[in-house]
Design a protein around this motif. Structure first.
Motif, PDB file in Angstrom:
ATOM      1  N   ALA A  56      58.408  34.479  32.622  1.00 16.94           N
ATOM      2  CA  ALA A  56      57.058  35.042  32.526  1.00 16.94           C
ATOM      3  C   ALA A  56      57.018  36.468  33.076  1.00 16.94           C
ATOM      4  N   GLY A  59      56.284  39.760  30.955  1.00 12.56           N
ATOM      5  CA  GLY A  59      55.199  40.616  31.431  1.00 12.56           C
ATOM      6  C   GLY A  59      55.620  42.057  31.639  1.00 12.56           C
ATOM      7  N   SER A 111      47.408  39.297  30.849  1.00 14.94           N
ATOM      8  CA  SER A 111      46.587  38.135  30.486  1.00 14.94           C
ATOM      9  C   SER A 111      47.218  36.846  31.008  1.00 14.94           C
ATOM     10  N   LEU A 112      48.545  36.762  31.008  1.00 13.80           N
ATOM     11  CA  LEU A 112      49.216  35.589  31.556  1.00 13.80           C
ATOM     12  C   LEU A 112      48.935  35.473  33.057  1.00 13.80           C
ATOM     13  N   LEU A 125      50.343  41.319  27.525  1.00 18.86           N
ATOM     14  CA  LEU A 125      50.568  39.877  27.572  1.00 18.86           C
ATOM     15  C   LEU A 125      50.779  39.430  29.014  1.00 18.86           C
ATOM     16  N   GLY A 126      51.536  40.203  29.785  1.00 20.29           N
ATOM     17  CA  GLY A 126      51.777  39.860  31.182  1.00 20.29           C
ATOM     18  C   GLY A 126      50.496  39.852  32.000  1.00 20.29           C
TER      19      GLY A 126
END
Length: 147
Positions: free
Chosen positions: A105, A109, A118-119, A115-116
């Motif tokens: 992850a 990210g 939001s993750l 994306l990172g």
């Protein structure tokens, strides 16, 4: 079949049709070359059909993940009786699985910052939900033990 493309830039005078300036790809800075190669890679021009097949598979995977995500939400959606499945709990896997998932992850990210972010937001939200549930469970247990 040799792979040839060029990002040579040519400036032409519109009135006379004369070449005013020319900048060859080999004369570009490293950043400009990497940007061009990234665009070629993104557009599927860099490695021909094998890359286009890989990009199509990636697109289909994204579509499948989207559909499966909605399916997962549908099975866990709020109902009149509350949530059918608990949120914020651990899955019961061993710690190396969590470590590998965390490293992957973070790597994703770093390379895909949006994306990172939001993750990370979803992880924080999940942790807050978990904390809130544990505090509520403790309060409920304390109230139940005093009566």
């Amino acid at each position: 079949m040799p792979w040839t493309f060029s990002s040579d830039a040519v400036a032409v005078d519109g009135a006379t049709g004369q070449v005013v300036d020319r900048l060859d790809f080999r004369d570009l800075s490293l950043y400009s070359k990497l940007s061009s190669w990234g665009i070629y890679l993104h557009m599927g021009m860099l490695f021909g059909l094998p890359l286009q097949i890989a990009l199509a598979a990636t697109a289909l995977t994204i579509v499948a993940l989207t559909v499966l995500g909605y399916r997962m939400w549908w099975t866990r959606r709020p109902t009149r009786g509350g949530l059918p499945a608990g949120l914020g709990g651990v899955t019961g896997h061993r710690w190396p699985a969590y470590l590998i998932a965390g490293v992957l992850a973070v790597a994703v990210g770093l390379f895909l910052p949006l994306l990172g972010a939001s993750l990370a937001l979803f992880v924080v939200a999940d942790l807050l939900i978990s904390l809130r549930r544990s505090v509520a469970a403790k309060r409920h247990a304390e109230i139940g033990s005093t009566t």
